[in-house]
Design a protein around this motif. Structure first.
Motif, PDB file in Angstrom:
ATOM      1  N   LEU A   1      65.172  37.812  33.423  1.00 15.57           N
ATOM      2  CA  LEU A   1      65.275  38.702  32.268  1.00 15.57           C
ATOM      3  C   LEU A   1      64.928  37.940  30.991  1.00 15.57           C
ATOM      4  CD1 LEU A   1      66.042  41.279  30.744  1.00 15.57           C
ATOM      5  CD2 LEU A   1      68.447  40.548  30.860  1.00 15.57           C
ATOM      6  N   ALA A   2      65.507  36.752  30.829  1.00 18.92           N
ATOM      7  CA  ALA A   2      65.234  35.955  29.635  1.00 18.92           C
ATOM      8  C   ALA A   2      63.746  35.641  29.517  1.00 18.92           C
ATOM      9  CB  ALA A   2      66.053  34.670  29.668  1.00 18.92           C
ATOM     10  N   LYS A   3      63.126  35.294  30.637  1.00 15.81           N
ATOM     11  CA  LYS A   3      61.692  34.982  30.608  1.00 15.81           C
ATOM     12  C   LYS A   3      60.876  36.204  30.206  1.00 15.81           C
ATOM     13  CE  LYS A   3      58.010  32.761  33.284  1.00 15.81           C
ATOM     14  NZ  LYS A   3      56.956  33.696  32.842  1.00 15.81           N
ATOM     15  N   ASP A   4      61.254  37.371  30.729  1.00 17.42           N
ATOM     16  CA  ASP A   4      60.557  38.600  30.340  1.00 17.42           C
ATOM     17  C   ASP A   4      60.610  38.792  28.820  1.00 17.42           C
ATOM     18  OD1 ASP A   4      59.901  39.235  32.934  1.00 17.42           O
ATOM     19  OD2 ASP A   4      61.556  40.650  33.218  1.00 17.42           O
ATOM     20  N   LEU A   5      61.792  38.550  28.242  1.00 14.86           N
ATOM     21  CA  LEU A   5      61.963  38.762  26.805  1.00 14.86           C
ATOM     22  C   LEU A   5      61.132  37.766  26.003  1.00 14.86           C
ATOM     23  CD1 LEU A   5      65.825  39.444  26.555  1.00 14.86           C
ATOM     24  CD2 LEU A   5      63.966  41.039  27.046  1.00 14.86           C
ATOM     25  N   PHE A   6      61.239  36.500  26.353  1.00 13.50           N
ATOM     26  CA  PHE A   6      60.515  35.479  25.588  1.00 13.50           C
ATOM     27  C   PHE A   6      59.004  35.580  25.778  1.00 13.50           C
ATOM     28  CE2 PHE A   6      64.712  33.187  25.771  1.00 13.50           C
ATOM     29  CZ  PHE A   6      64.956  33.266  24.411  1.00 13.50           C
ATOM     30  N   ASP A   7      58.573  35.929  26.973  1.00 12.96           N
ATOM     31  CA  ASP A   7      57.126  36.040  27.214  1.00 12.96           C
ATOM     32  C   ASP A   7      56.496  37.127  26.353  1.00 12.96           C
ATOM     33  OD1 ASP A   7      57.156  33.981  29.028  1.00 12.96           O
ATOM     34  OD2 ASP A   7      56.975  35.244  30.807  1.00 12.96           O
ATOM     35  N   GLU A   8      57.254  38.178  26.080  1.00 13.36           N
ATOM     36  CA  GLU A   8      56.715  39.260  25.260  1.00 13.36           C
ATOM     37  C   GLU A   8      56.908  39.005  23.771  1.00 13.36           C
ATOM     38  OE1 GLU A   8      56.771  44.163  25.137  1.00 13.36           O
ATOM     39  OE2 GLU A   8      57.782  43.087  26.761  1.00 13.36           O
ATOM     40  N   LEU A   9      57.996  38.330  23.413  1.00 11.82           N
ATOM     41  CA  LEU A   9      58.337  38.124  22.004  1.00 11.82           C
ATOM     42  C   LEU A   9      57.542  36.998  21.354  1.00 11.82           C
ATOM     43  CD1 LEU A   9      60.303  38.737  19.585  1.00 11.82           C
ATOM     44  CD2 LEU A   9      61.822  36.995  20.575  1.00 11.82           C
ATOM     45  N   LEU A  10      57.487  35.842  21.993  1.00  9.45           N
ATOM     46  CA  LEU A  10      57.030  34.622  21.332  1.00  9.45           C
ATOM     47  C   LEU A  10      55.568  34.630  20.885  1.00  9.45           C
ATOM     48  CD1 LEU A  10      58.928  31.841  23.322  1.00  9.45           C
ATOM     49  CD2 LEU A  10      59.650  33.200  21.349  1.00  9.45           C
ATOM     50  N   PRO A  11      54.641  35.292  21.578  1.00  8.30           N
ATOM     51  CA  PRO A  11      53.251  35.259  21.106  1.00  8.30           C
ATOM     52  C   PRO A  11      53.030  35.874  19.722  1.00  8.30           C
ATOM     53  CG  PRO A  11      53.341  35.927  23.409  1.00  8.30           C
ATOM     54  CD  PRO A  11      54.751  35.940  22.903  1.00  8.30           C
ATOM     55  N   ASN A  12      54.042  36.534  19.175  1.00  9.12           N
ATOM     56  CA  ASN A  12      53.884  37.189  17.875  1.00  9.12           C
ATOM     57  C   ASN A  12      54.255  36.297  16.697  1.00  9.12           C
ATOM     58  OD1 ASN A  12      53.280  39.975  18.946  1.00  9.12           O
ATOM     59  ND2 ASN A  12      55.262  39.597  19.913  1.00  9.12           N
TER      60      ASN A  12
ATOM     61  N   GLU B   1      54.560  44.732  13.893  1.00  6.11           N
ATOM     62  CA  GLU B   1      55.369  44.539  12.683  1.00  6.11           C
ATOM     63  C   GLU B   1      55.810  43.088  12.548  1.00  6.11           C
ATOM     64  OE1 GLU B   1      57.441  48.884  11.927  1.00  6.11           O
ATOM     65  OE2 GLU B   1      58.267  47.607  13.515  1.00  6.11           O
ATOM     66  N   TYR B   2      56.187  42.469  13.649  1.00  6.82           N
ATOM     67  CA  TYR B   2      56.580  41.056  13.585  1.00  6.82           C
ATOM     68  C   TYR B   2      55.389  40.179  13.176  1.00  6.82           C
ATOM     69  CZ  TYR B   2      61.411  39.939  14.797  1.00  6.82           C
ATOM     70  OH  TYR B   2      62.767  39.734  14.752  1.00  6.82           O
ATOM     71  N   ARG B   3      54.210  40.486  13.681  1.00  6.01           N
ATOM     72  CA  ARG B   3      53.029  39.703  13.292  1.00  6.01           C
ATOM     73  C   ARG B   3      52.739  39.861  11.795  1.00  6.01           C
ATOM     74  NH1 ARG B   3      51.190  41.602  18.384  1.00  6.01           N
ATOM     75  NH2 ARG B   3      49.952  43.264  17.403  1.00  6.01           N
ATOM     76  N   GLU B   4      52.907  41.077  11.299  1.00  4.25           N
ATOM     77  CA  GLU B   4      52.690  41.328   9.872  1.00  4.25           C
ATOM     78  C   GLU B   4      53.721  40.569   9.031  1.00  4.25           C
ATOM     79  OE1 GLU B   4      52.208  45.152   6.811  1.00  4.25           O
ATOM     80  OE2 GLU B   4      52.945  45.463   8.867  1.00  4.25           O
ATOM     81  N   LEU B   5      54.970  40.603   9.464  1.00  2.00           N
ATOM     82  CA  LEU B   5      56.031  39.901   8.736  1.00  2.00           C
ATOM     83  C   LEU B   5      55.826  38.388   8.799  1.00  2.00           C
ATOM     84  CD1 LEU B   5      58.668  40.380   7.150  1.00  2.00           C
ATOM     85  CD2 LEU B   5      59.898  40.051   9.308  1.00  2.00           C
ATOM     86  N   ASP B   6      55.382  37.899   9.949  1.00  2.39           N
ATOM     87  CA  ASP B   6      55.110  36.471  10.108  1.00  2.39           C
ATOM     88  C   ASP B   6      54.065  36.010   9.089  1.00  2.39           C
ATOM     89  OD1 ASP B   6      55.360  34.032  12.158  1.00  2.39           O
ATOM     90  OD2 ASP B   6      53.245  34.272  11.671  1.00  2.39           O
ATOM     91  N   ALA B   7      52.991  36.778   8.946  1.00  3.98           N
ATOM     92  CA  ALA B   7      51.932  36.423   7.995  1.00  3.98           C
ATOM     93  C   ALA B   7      52.444  36.503   6.560  1.00  3.98           C
ATOM     94  CB  ALA B   7      50.730  37.347   8.188  1.00  3.98           C
TER      95      ALA B   7
END
Length: 638
Positions: free
Chosen positions: A257-268, A190-196
């Motif tokens: 914890l922060a790294k886990d969150l950003f590693d999963e979030l940012l590629p989108n 959904e984030y990728r779709e919204l980004d586009a």
């Protein structure tokens, strides 16, 4: 010549010859040169103009010539629009500039029936970045169709930056999904779709995830409780503790914890930026990290952790952003800030000036944005005068002291009770102030026209004025509460004795100061009959709206329930203070009335919420209502 009110944001320059031609309904597109051809094709100019024309009720005429020019000397987001007897000329140096020219052309066509006034518009923005931050971290996570509509709304205002703020489980982090079984977050797809979708409208969708303070939803989980600065709550000078909201920066598990969150979030996200937030780390250096803070200082402790966050986002090829409140309290950190960091300088109460910190950031050559607010949160219907003053001060000083952008924030504190339309005036005012400060700051008629016709989709023309009037109900509270309204506070506080309420409200300045506010002494002069009469008048105005959008009934019902919610707060105050209630029998009848009305408010609140938003977070948002209805029932039983 005076710029017509139907153009918003008002352009830098508008000139009219006084002549007119028949309105265009069909177009012949003529791009001049290869670059103009590319821009016209990218933006599908012919289709967009045809859509605008079909919306205008005009008589059929011969095709109108539309000349598209590429002019390299224009501002990257600027444009020239000229309409005369030869037709329409649009000039820009980039596709983005042409996009804004087309938005303006659409407003011209929408608002002039039958004939167009010949005009020359030369336009460009004051702030290169003009953004909106929408809070999806406090209870309310919109459905995708709601987010798409929101993007369209802010794109029409020429915004080019959007953040969806997250502090809880607003994104579907797979590694931590089991900790939040009740959540209904946005997914990666959904984030990728919204980004586009945003990118197509020249809006940079910037990821925004807190990673130090405001981590309460994470720190309440038994699996993560030990990484809190104060696992058992933060002690205060008063008789209670604040809940754990800040992670311990000296504990390596916090960064993990922060790294886990950003590693999963940012590629989108395609954006080159990410907002780390890192604001309001209450109790930092006073709990589990005290030993490290005593060794190097609280400011350096903060920056030591911040640099770990910078490294994480850089590993994803992105540039960090962060709120500036800690830097305000520790100005010695400014000189230690890396060049690729953007500081988001905020304050939300109009009496607090932007000038000192804007000047300091410019003197230290720090890239920064000014970040005022819509004043919608913790208010129910907004705080119009505070919003106007706060945004105007931010825009003036941001422009004077070289801010790279203006980001208007729409938070969800206090239950996220405000409906979307409550924030429309603030969004529109920030759009105008950041596009062309001098042209828009004092031109509220143009703002009201845009809010009425294009945001509320109201043919009556009264909607913009009505929304701004609704945001002035707090003036009748005659209350000094900070960054909120008394009515919102009272509904969250619940039913109590007058003695208990007055004791608790006298603590508010100390709590505000503890959380970074001014600590203004609490004063109140609240009169039920006055606000009740005012609310009845506003109900009539809501009923008089002539809404024509696809969500017309929903918008009107949202505003009516907003009035009910304010009336519930007013009635609660009347009950606690026994205003105009002659005896115990009258008091009992009024309590029964409040109980019945609150049940209606709750039913409508749930229905309206689910029409636009996901269910996760609804229970938390309604917790204060459930508490209050339970208090009413207990009192009635007695």
């Amino acid at each position: 010549m005076t710029t017509p009110n139907y153009l918003y944001p008002q352009p830098r320059s508008y000139k009219s010859s006084g002549k007119k031609s028949p309105a265009a309904v069909r177009f012949e597109i003529y791009p001049v040169g290869e670059e103009a051809v590319r821009m016209a094709e990218k933006l599908e100019v012919a289709d967009r103009l045809a859509a605008y024309a079909s919306a205008a009720d005009s008589t059929e005429h011969a095709a109108t010539l539309v000349v598209i020019e590429h002019q390299s000397g224009l501002h990257p987001q600027g444009y020239v629009l000229e309409w005369n007897s030869a037709g329409l000329r649009l000039a820009a140096s980039t596709a983005q500039g042409l996009h804004y020219a087309l938005l303006t052309a659409g407003q011209l066509m929408e608002s002039q029936q039958g004939e167009w006034a010949h005009c020359l518009i030369e336009d460009e923005p004051d702030f290169p970045v003009r953004g909106v931050m929408l809070d999806i971290g406090r209870n309310k996570i919109p459905k995708m169709e709601t987010l798409f509509a929101f993007v369209d709304q802010i794109a029409a205002l020429k915004f080019n930056h959007l953040q969806l703020y997250m502090e809880g489980y607003s994104f579907d982090y797979e590694k931590y999904r089991a900790l939040f079984p009740e959540a209904t977050p946005l997914t990666a797809a959904e984030y990728r779709e919204l980004d586009a979708y945003a990118s197509e409208r020249f809006i940079d969708l910037v990821p925004s995830q807190n990673c130090l303070g405001h981590m309460y939803p994470w720190l309440t989980k038994p699996e993560l409780r030990d990484i809190a600065e104060h696992p058992d709550g933060m002690p205060t000078p008063m008789s209670f503790k604040l809940p754990p909201t800040t992670m311990n920066p000296a504990d390596g598990r916090s960064a993990t914890l922060a790294k886990d969150l950003f590693d999963e979030l940012l590629p989108n996200f395609s954006s080159e930026y990410v907002n780390l937030n890192m604001d309001e780390p209450f109790g930092l250096g006073t709990g589990a990290s005290k030993e490290r803070a005593d060794e190097i200082g609280v400011g350096k402790l903060y920056m030591e952790y911040a640099k770990q966050m910078f490294a994480i986002v850089r590993s994803h090829g992105k540039k960090p952003m962060m709120w500036g409140d800690v830097l305000t309290h520790h100005p010695e950190l400014v000189s230690d800030l890396p060049d690729d960091v953007t500081v988001l300088h905020w304050n939300y109460d109009a009496p607090i000036p932007y000038e000192p910190h804007c000047r300091r950031l410019q003197e230290h050559h720090i890239r920064y944005y000014v970040c005022p607010g819509t004043s919608g949160w913790s208010s129910i219907a907004g705080r119009t005068d505070n919003m106007l003053g706060n945004i105007a001060d931010a825009a003036r000083n941001g422009l004077a002291y070289g801010a790279a952008g203006l980001l208007v924030t729409d938070w969800g504190d206090g239950g996220h009770w405000q409906v979307p339309s409550v924030s429309y005036p603030g969004l529109a005012y920030a759009a105008g102030a950041s596009w062309q400060l001098n042209a828009n700051l004092d031109h509220l008629d143009a703002l009201k026209h845009h809010v009425s016709l294009r945001m509320l989709q109201d043919r009556s023309g009264i909607g913009g004025e009505l929304l701004m009037t609704l945001g002035r109900y707090c003036n009748m509270e005659r209350c000094t509460i900070e960054n909120a309204t008394y009515t919102s506070y009272l509904l969250n506080h619940g039913l109590s004795s007058q003695e208990t309420l007055e004791r608790d409200t006298q603590l508010l300045p100390r709590i505000a100061k503890l959380l970074g506010g001014v600590g203004t002494p609490f004063e109140l002069d609240y009169r039920y009959s006055e606000i009740s009469e005012w609310l009845n008048a506003r109900r009539g105005e809501v009923e008089a709206l002539e809404l024509f959008g696809p969500d017309a009934e929903l918008v009107k019902d949202e505003l009516l329930n907003t009035l009910r919610l304010i009336k519930q707060g007013a009635g609660l105050h009347r009950y606690i203070y026994r205003q105009e209630l002659a005896d115990d029998a009258a008091l009992l009848d009024w309590l029964k009335h409040l109980h019945t009305e609150l049940l209606t408010v709750m039913d409508e609140f749930k229905r309206l919420w689910l029409a636009r938003n996901r269910e996760g977070g609804l229970a938390d948002s309604m917790a204060a209502f459930r508490k209050l209805i339970g208090q009413y029932e207990e009192q009635l039983q007695q």
